[in-house]
Design a protein around this motif. Structure first.
Motif, PDB file in Angstrom:
ATOM      1  N   ASN A 209       0.820  -1.215   0.000  1.00  0.00           N
ATOM      2  CA  ASN A 209       0.000   0.000   0.000  1.00  0.00           C
ATOM      3  C   ASN A 209       0.856   1.270   0.000  1.00  0.00           C
ATOM      4  N   ASP A 210       2.021   1.187  -0.646  1.00  0.00           N
ATOM      5  CA  ASP A 210       2.910   2.346  -0.758  1.00  0.00           C
ATOM      6  C   ASP A 210       2.237   3.495  -1.516  1.00  0.00           C
ATOM      7  N   LYS A 211       1.470   3.176  -2.565  1.00  0.00           N
ATOM      8  CA  LYS A 211       0.842   4.199  -3.412  1.00  0.00           C
ATOM      9  C   LYS A 211      -0.604   4.455  -2.991  1.00  0.00           C
ATOM     10  N   PHE A 212      -1.037   5.694  -3.195  1.00  0.00           N
ATOM     11  CA  PHE A 212      -2.426   6.080  -2.910  1.00  0.00           C
ATOM     12  C   PHE A 212      -3.402   5.162  -3.641  1.00  0.00           C
ATOM     13  N   ALA A 213      -3.098   4.841  -4.903  1.00  0.00           N
ATOM     14  CA  ALA A 213      -4.004   4.021  -5.712  1.00  0.00           C
ATOM     15  C   ALA A 213      -4.125   2.603  -5.177  1.00  0.00           C
ATOM     16  N   ASN A 214      -3.173   2.181  -4.347  1.00  0.00           N
ATOM     17  CA  ASN A 214      -3.189   0.821  -3.805  1.00  0.00           C
ATOM     18  C   ASN A 214      -3.595   0.786  -2.330  1.00  0.00           C
ATOM     19  N   ALA A 215      -4.338   1.791  -1.906  1.00  0.00           N
ATOM     20  CA  ALA A 215      -4.796   1.834  -0.514  1.00  0.00           C
ATOM     21  C   ALA A 215      -5.549   0.555  -0.155  1.00  0.00           C
ATOM     22  N   ILE A 216      -5.264   0.018   1.031  1.00  0.00           N
ATOM     23  CA  ILE A 216      -5.889  -1.218   1.492  1.00  0.00           C
ATOM     24  C   ILE A 216      -7.156  -0.896   2.276  1.00  0.00           C
ATOM     25  N   ALA A 217      -8.251  -1.577   1.941  1.00  0.00           N
ATOM     26  CA  ALA A 217      -9.541  -1.314   2.589  1.00  0.00           C
ATOM     27  C   ALA A 217      -9.546  -1.838   4.019  1.00  0.00           C
ATOM     28  N   VAL A 218     -10.125  -1.043   4.909  1.00  0.00           N
ATOM     29  CA  VAL A 218     -10.305  -1.409   6.314  1.00  0.00           C
ATOM     30  C   VAL A 218     -11.802  -1.514   6.572  1.00  0.00           C
ATOM     31  N   VAL A 219     -12.206  -2.527   7.340  1.00  0.00           N
ATOM     32  CA  VAL A 219     -13.621  -2.744   7.634  1.00  0.00           C
ATOM     33  C   VAL A 219     -13.809  -2.812   9.144  1.00  0.00           C
ATOM     34  N   LEU A 285      -4.739  11.884  -5.819  1.00  0.00           N
ATOM     35  CA  LEU A 285      -3.878  12.722  -4.982  1.00  0.00           C
ATOM     36  C   LEU A 285      -4.126  14.197  -5.231  1.00  0.00           C
ATOM     37  N   ALA A 286      -4.346  14.545  -6.489  1.00  0.00           N
ATOM     38  CA  ALA A 286      -4.499  15.961  -6.851  1.00  0.00           C
ATOM     39  C   ALA A 286      -5.805  16.556  -6.339  1.00  0.00           C
ATOM     40  N   SER A 287      -6.784  15.701  -6.019  1.00  0.00           N
ATOM     41  CA  SER A 287      -8.103  16.222  -5.617  1.00  0.00           C
ATOM     42  C   SER A 287      -8.414  15.995  -4.141  1.00  0.00           C
ATOM     43  N   LEU A 288      -7.406  15.656  -3.335  1.00  0.00           N
ATOM     44  CA  LEU A 288      -7.672  15.331  -1.935  1.00  0.00           C
ATOM     45  C   LEU A 288      -8.081  16.566  -1.123  1.00  0.00           C
ATOM     46  N   THR A 289      -9.037  16.336  -0.238  1.00  0.00           N
ATOM     47  CA  THR A 289      -9.450  17.335   0.737  1.00  0.00           C
ATOM     48  C   THR A 289      -9.105  16.816   2.130  1.00  0.00           C
ATOM     49  N   THR A 290      -8.391  17.610   2.906  1.00  0.00           N
ATOM     50  CA  THR A 290      -7.988  17.183   4.250  1.00  0.00           C
ATOM     51  C   THR A 290      -9.175  17.249   5.197  1.00  0.00           C
ATOM     52  N   ILE A 291      -9.431  16.125   5.877  1.00  0.00           N
ATOM     53  CA  ILE A 291     -10.489  16.056   6.879  1.00  0.00           C
ATOM     54  C   ILE A 291      -9.908  16.272   8.273  1.00  0.00           C
ATOM     55  N   ALA A 292      -8.746  15.650   8.540  1.00  0.00           N
ATOM     56  CA  ALA A 292      -8.093  15.791   9.850  1.00  0.00           C
ATOM     57  C   ALA A 292      -6.657  15.306   9.720  1.00  0.00           C
TER      58      ALA A 292
END
Length: 562
Positions: A209-219, A285-292
């Motif tokens: 999960n090094d890259k944003f596109a490969n984010a691992i889902a958490v449940v 990555l270019a469209s991210l909005t920071t939540i916290a």
């Protein structure tokens, strides 16, 4: 300000054990470890005569260092072999040597070797290893021997201290580990030792999960989730945010979709390094909005990170964990909520059913699944996703033989994924004749073979040859073998090809049978004689030859008329 302490290995037998432990900074509670890269190790043990395993003191210690290099990701010992010499304390060099004392301090009666630790904050800055000359040293594998001490297994143990591992058996734990405080018949690192070291320096390779596109889902399960990973050897992508306004450098990504609205807390307690944490929405990555975002729970003291925010049902949140000032280690990510409704993973209530259809007629598979949130679907053929097949029903309007195969469907929501049982599609197709039987002319008594070639997708083909309108008994293969043909075999032949979808009949192949050639006896030779006595004998001989010739001609004419 640099600080110092040391650890020793005792010449006693250790008990079994269940976990690893660390040399920690008492102020932060985090392990004291090296920065990523290489650690130069001056081995000053000397090149004594060949030891039991064929090594010498220097090369035995070098092999011990390589044992650790083979399992950890972002740190490597770089051995420098030198002649036997004394080590020097606090000289910014990492040295390994024999000595009668520990830089002027006596060894205890049962101590084999010690490792010193100089550190600043959580960073190790120097580590020397001193072997007591009280003992007889050799190098061998296997069970512990009486009267000699295996230098390599002791060096492995002491280098584990240099990495930051402590004695698990002195932390109320019980394990089979080379890092226990007493030497035993364990002569190399165990899985427990490896796990402990990899929590500090990671395994070999780059995190999935090094890259944003490969984010691992958490449940979430019952409102909580705990996942582990590493950011060792991770990178930071171009355009990636500064998490908690720190440059970082080793970020990894998870993602979580809220099953309902409510408040959730995310933290990195249990990680082995100083972390930063950021929560975002957006698909790139270019469209991210920071939540916290957060650096330390308690600045400079509790260096794990934590955030709490209000989640909106159905929204996917991306979670980045980085190391403060590019720190890295094993990570733990925790999610907790008491207000978000507990969802349920998908359950398939109606499985798709296998189908058999004729080519060109509609084929449909259907599935029903329950779950909260409502599941989405993805159909696959042979395990490969079918583009656009995302409804509970999948329809093939005009299936051909290429559509035959095994179909499944996955039902997915933010809680989990389930895959259906296999539904097989069988497509029956009419035979297509690719090579027609060919007419033939044969002489009576010879052999004639008619054949046909055809395809029918995955359907099996049945064959029946006919002469005129009558089926030829036993002629049920793709070829018809006629031996010793006679005039009765002559005629028009066809073959009917049948599958579950229907039948087709070949073109006519005509067999013409010609008579076999007749072999005639040789014509008698008629002779005449002259002289006296029996002078009248010549005339009857000519008459006989003439009659015989007429008989032969008559026989031939008779056969032709028949």
């Amino acid at each position: 300000m640099p600080r110092f302490f040391l650890l020793c290995l005792l010449v006693l037998l250790a008990p079994a054990a269940w976990g690893y432990t660390y040399i920690k900074n008492a102020d932060t509670g985090l392990p004291i470890k090296w920065n990523p890269g290489t650690v130069s190790l001056r081995i000053l043990l000397g090149t004594t005569s060949t030891l039991i395993d064929g090594s010498n003191y220097n090369t035995s210690a070098q092999a011990a260092a390589q044992t650790w290099n083979d399992v950890i990701g972002n740190l490597k010992f770089q051995s420098q072999l030198s002649a036997a010499a004394a080590a020097t304390d606090h000289n910014r060099l990492n040295e390994m040597a024999f000595a009668a004392d520990i830089f002027g301090k006596a060894f205890s009666d049962t101590t084999l070797a010690i490792t010193t630790t100089w550190y600043s904050g959580n960073q190790r800055t120097e580590s020397d290893i001193v072997f007591s000359t009280k003992w007889t040293w050799d190098s061998y594998r296997g069970a512990k021997r009486t009267g000699i001490v295996d230098l390599q297994r002791v060096a492995i143990h002491e280098l584990g201290h240099s990495l930051g591992l402590d004695h698990p058996d002195e932390d109320a734990q019980t394990v089979n580990a080379v890092m226990n405080s007493h030497v035993s018949s364990i002569d190399t690192i165990t899985s427990d030792d490896t796990d402990g070291a990899q929590n500090l320096y990671g395994p070999l390779g780059i995190p999935a999960n090094d890259k944003f596109a490969n984010a691992i889902a958490v449940v979430l399960s019952n409102g909580t989730a705990k996942v582990t990973g590493y950011n060792t050897n991770a990178t930071k992508e171009t355009g990636e945010p500064r998490h908690a306004d720190n440059a970082g450098g080793h970020s990894v990504w998870w993602k979580w979709t809220a099953p309902s609205s409510g408040t959730i807390t995310v933290d990195t307690r249990g990680s082995y390094s100083d972390t930063t944490l950021g929560i975002y929405t957006g698909s790139t990555l270019a469209s991210l909005t920071t939540i916290a975002s957060n650096d330390d729970i308690d600045r400079g003291i509790v260096q794990a990170s934590t955030v709490t925010f209000s989640a909106v049902s159905g929204v996917t949140y991306y979670i980045a964990v980085d190391g403060f000032d590019a720190d890295s280690s094993g990570l733990t990510l925790n999610l907790n909520s008491t207000t978000i409704a507990i969802g349920s993973a998908p359950v398939i209530t109606t499985q798709p059913v296998s189908k058999t259809v004729t080519a060109g007629t509609t084929a449909s598979f259907s599935v029903l699944a329950s779950g909260n949130p409502t599941p989405t679907y993805q159909w696959q053929k042979g395990g490969i996703g079918i583009s656009g097949a995302n409804a509970s029903t999948y329809t093939i309007a005009s299936p051909a033989s290429g559509d035959a195969g095994n179909y499944t469907v996955t039902a997915t929501n933010s809680i989990g994924t389930v895959t259906s049982s296999v539904a097989t599609l069988t497509v029956n197709t009419l035979p297509t004749i690719t090579t027609q039987p060919v007419s033939a002319t044969a002489t009576a008594g010879t052999t004639v073979i008619f054949s046909v070639n055809a395809t029918a997708g995955t359907s099996s083909i049945a064959y029946q040859w006919s002469l005129g309108n009558l089926a030829v008994t036993g002629a049920t293969s793709s070829s018809l073998n006629l031996g010793n043909v006679q005039s009765s075999n002559a005629g028009d032949y066809t073959v009917t090809l049948t599958t579950a979808a229907g039948s087709v009949t070949s073109a006519v192949a005509t067999l013409t049978v010609t008579p076999a050639p007749v072999v005639l006896p040789p014509t008698p030779i008629v002779s005449t004689s002259s002289g006296s006595g029996g002078g009248g004998g010549g005339a009857p001989s000519l008459w006989f030859g003439a009659v015989l010739s007429l008989l032969v001609i008559g026989r031939r004419l008779s056969r032709r008329l028949h």
